[in-house]
Design a protein around this motif. Structure first.
Motif, PDB file in Angstrom:
ATOM      1  N   GLU A 158     -11.747  11.887 -34.419  1.00 39.15           N
ATOM      2  CA  GLU A 158     -12.479  12.320 -35.659  1.00 39.15           C
ATOM      3  C   GLU A 158     -11.916  14.026 -35.836  1.00 39.15           C
ATOM      4  O   GLU A 158     -12.340  14.438 -37.190  1.00 39.15           O
ATOM      5  N   TRP A 159     -11.137  14.463 -35.229  1.00 37.51           N
ATOM      6  CA  TRP A 159     -10.409  15.809 -35.565  1.00 37.51           C
ATOM      7  C   TRP A 159      -9.238  15.829 -34.946  1.00 37.51           C
ATOM      8  O   TRP A 159      -9.144  15.025 -33.472  1.00 37.51           O
ATOM      9  N   ALA A 160      -8.364  16.030 -35.354  1.00 38.55           N
ATOM     10  CA  ALA A 160      -6.883  16.473 -34.697  1.00 38.55           C
ATOM     11  C   ALA A 160      -6.248  17.651 -35.290  1.00 38.55           C
ATOM     12  O   ALA A 160      -6.466  17.957 -36.368  1.00 38.55           O
ATOM     13  N   PRO A 161      -5.550  18.551 -34.766  1.00 37.45           N
ATOM     14  CA  PRO A 161      -4.612  19.805 -35.261  1.00 37.45           C
ATOM     15  C   PRO A 161      -3.976  19.326 -36.521  1.00 37.45           C
ATOM     16  O   PRO A 161      -3.242  18.279 -36.296  1.00 37.45           O
ATOM     17  N   PRO A 162      -4.263  20.176 -37.463  1.00 35.21           N
ATOM     18  CA  PRO A 162      -3.424  19.653 -38.799  1.00 35.21           C
ATOM     19  C   PRO A 162      -2.014  19.923 -38.451  1.00 35.21           C
ATOM     20  O   PRO A 162      -1.404  20.875 -37.890  1.00 35.21           O
ATOM     21  N   GLY A 163      -1.358  19.457 -39.572  1.00 35.08           N
ATOM     22  CA  GLY A 163       0.370  19.839 -39.674  1.00 35.08           C
ATOM     23  C   GLY A 163       1.242  19.365 -38.461  1.00 35.08           C
ATOM     24  O   GLY A 163       2.356  19.854 -38.417  1.00 35.08           O
ATOM     25  N   LEU A 164       0.815  18.590 -37.584  1.00 33.74           N
ATOM     26  CA  LEU A 164       1.769  18.043 -36.813  1.00 33.74           C
ATOM     27  C   LEU A 164       2.268  16.661 -37.066  1.00 33.74           C
ATOM     28  O   LEU A 164       1.809  15.956 -37.579  1.00 33.74           O
ATOM     29  N   THR A 165       3.649  16.510 -36.160  1.00 33.01           N
ATOM     30  CA  THR A 165       3.998  15.108 -36.219  1.00 33.01           C
ATOM     31  C   THR A 165       3.129  14.228 -35.167  1.00 33.01           C
ATOM     32  O   THR A 165       2.232  14.759 -34.507  1.00 33.01           O
ATOM     33  N   GLN A 166       3.109  13.068 -35.514  1.00 31.75           N
ATOM     34  CA  GLN A 166       2.442  11.907 -34.634  1.00 31.75           C
ATOM     35  C   GLN A 166       2.557  12.322 -33.232  1.00 31.75           C
ATOM     36  O   GLN A 166       1.512  12.404 -32.480  1.00 31.75           O
ATOM     37  N   LYS A 167       3.803  12.611 -32.695  1.00 27.90           N
ATOM     38  CA  LYS A 167       4.059  12.675 -31.409  1.00 27.90           C
ATOM     39  C   LYS A 167       3.547  13.769 -30.794  1.00 27.90           C
ATOM     40  O   LYS A 167       2.878  13.865 -29.698  1.00 27.90           O
ATOM     41  N   LEU A 168       3.688  15.057 -31.452  1.00 32.91           N
ATOM     42  CA  LEU A 168       2.799  16.069 -30.995  1.00 32.91           C
ATOM     43  C   LEU A 168       1.303  16.249 -31.146  1.00 32.91           C
ATOM     44  O   LEU A 168       0.956  16.626 -30.320  1.00 32.91           O
ATOM     45  N   ALA A 169       0.912  15.501 -32.215  1.00 36.15           N
ATOM     46  CA  ALA A 169      -0.386  15.377 -32.199  1.00 36.15           C
ATOM     47  C   ALA A 169      -0.951  14.568 -30.953  1.00 36.15           C
ATOM     48  O   ALA A 169      -2.149  14.848 -30.153  1.00 36.15           O
ATOM     49  N   MET A 170      -0.259  13.355 -30.708  1.00 37.05           N
ATOM     50  CA  MET A 170      -0.825  12.589 -29.553  1.00 37.05           C
ATOM     51  C   MET A 170      -0.657  13.569 -28.084  1.00 37.05           C
ATOM     52  O   MET A 170      -1.372  13.435 -27.227  1.00 37.05           O
ATOM     53  N   GLN A 171       0.553  14.235 -28.048  1.00 36.94           N
ATOM     54  CA  GLN A 171       0.776  15.087 -26.871  1.00 36.94           C
ATOM     55  C   GLN A 171      -0.311  16.133 -26.673  1.00 36.94           C
ATOM     56  O   GLN A 171      -0.796  16.034 -25.458  1.00 36.94           O
ATOM     57  N   TYR A 172      -0.861  16.691 -27.714  1.00 38.32           N
ATOM     58  CA  TYR A 172      -1.937  17.482 -27.682  1.00 38.32           C
ATOM     59  C   TYR A 172      -3.135  17.142 -27.223  1.00 38.32           C
ATOM     60  O   TYR A 172      -3.736  17.281 -26.128  1.00 38.32           O
ATOM     61  N   MET A 173      -3.507  15.882 -27.701  1.00 39.26           N
ATOM     62  CA  MET A 173      -4.773  15.043 -27.131  1.00 39.26           C
ATOM     63  C   MET A 173      -4.634  14.587 -25.694  1.00 39.26           C
ATOM     64  O   MET A 173      -5.816  14.996 -25.037  1.00 39.26           O
TER      65      MET A 173
END
Length: 360
Positions: free
Chosen positions: A114-129
């Protein structure tokens, strides 16, 4: 694996009162949310608004849109067509679709954040989560999504930014609150940025030709004088836990802190309550990040009765707590207790009669 950012759906519909919403704390014993006229609680069970999980996506996006508008983070908001200038949070959601391998027709397992950090690649967004505790990951339909919504209500109360939502403001105090909000938007409000160590602030510099020697000698206005230079030798440490940060793992930057500081995603927390800062929204003060609730309380007292910031210089105090004079009343019978004996039961203000009957 397929990935796509979810298109933003915006609405200018009016928020609902939330009447009848079940209480998450009472588990069935509450008959449903019955709003009190000025307390932020349910008249039926005395639990808080956030215990009834009253907000919706639309209400949350309107609130954060309003908070970030008229600030340097207004780019994270969008104007709504026909909305009389209302700005809505451009909340970044993320859908991950994994094919389920089987002999039959292919099916897909879909996860919506429902929320993810903006402006990231899929890989980086998933790493963050994956660096966030599982119970706090905002996956739709899970406890993590519910946790995020409660944190939005708890850390960023609407009545800390919108005078029209306040019941405790006296005549003449409206301007004081407007100036208070304007000041914190200009001087303290921030939104964290996710990047790899040493790469914070890179997106802000794209497309901005400038003389690097001049830029390097002039500290940015937004950092309150914080040092900008990256640590020597490329060694990065987390500001909270002081542990080394792996070069291939995403970290959080706060531009008001300067880009020489970074945090592990799970360590970007309020310095007062140690709760993760929801949607990376922080307030910078005294060299530390605060949630909105505790930042406001660090500047002015909060009424223990209505939960609003007190702008009057004349208020009631007892045992380290504060109340608007008109809200210094018994939680049970609403009798005003100024100049009368009272009892404090787990921060609940009671007259002596109600306190005795509660003990029986």
């Amino acid at each position: 694996q397929l990935w796509c950012p979810v298109p933003l759906q915006m609405s200018v519909s009016q928020p609902q009162s939330g009447r009848g919403a079940p209480c998450l704390r009472c588990r069935g014993t509450c008959s449903g949310f019955e709003p009190h006229s000025w307390r932020k609680i349910c008249k039926s069970c005395k639990c808080s608004q956030e215990d009834h999980s009253l907000s919706s996506d639309v209400e949350d996006d309107r609130k954060i849109g309003s908070l970030l508008s008229d600030s340097k983070y207004a780019t994270l908001t969008a104007r709504v067509k026909g909305g009389d200038g209302v700005r809505i949070y451009k909340r970044n959601r993320m859908i991950i679709t994994n094919p389920i391998v089987s002999r039959k027709d292919p099916t897909f397992d879909t996860i919506t954040y429902e929320w993810a950090p903006p402006g990231l690649t899929q890989k980086l967004a998933m790493q963050y989560m994956e660096l966030i505790p599982k119970e706090m990951q905002p996956v739709a339909g899970t406890a993590g999504a519910c946790y995020r919504r409660r944190q939005l209500m708890r850390q960023l109360p609407l009545y800390d930014q919108d005078p029209s939502q306040c019941r405790g403001l006296a005549e003449g105090e409206l301007k004081l609150m407007e100036d208070f909000v304007k000041k914190y938007k200009a001087e303290a409000l921030g939104v964290g940025e996710v990047a790899l160590p040493g790469q914070g602030g890179a997106r802000k510099e794209e497309g901005k030709p400038q003389d690097k020697s001049i830029a390097a000698s002039k500290p940015p206005e937004s950092t309150n004088g914080a040092l900008e230079s990256a640590p020597a030798g490329g060694h990065h440490c987390c500001e909270t836990c002081k542990q080394a940060v792996p070069g291939d793992c995403p970290v959080v930057y706060a531009d008001r802190a300067g880009y020489s500081r970074q945090w592990h995603p799970a360590c970007f927390v309020c310095c007062r309550c140690a709760e993760p800062l929801v949607d990376l929204i922080y307030f910078w003060k005294s060299g530390a990040a605060w949630c909105g609730r505790h930042y406001c309380e660090s500047l002015r007292p909060r009424c223990a009765g209505c939960d609003e910031i007190i702008f009057s210089e004349d208020y009631q105090q007892a045992e380290g707590m504060a109340w608007h004079k008109k809200h210094f009343a018994c939680l049970e019978c609403e009798t005003l207790l100024t100049g009368k004996p009272f009892a404090l039961d787990n921060a609940s203000l009671l007259c002596t009669t109600c306190s005795k009957s509660k003990r029986l």
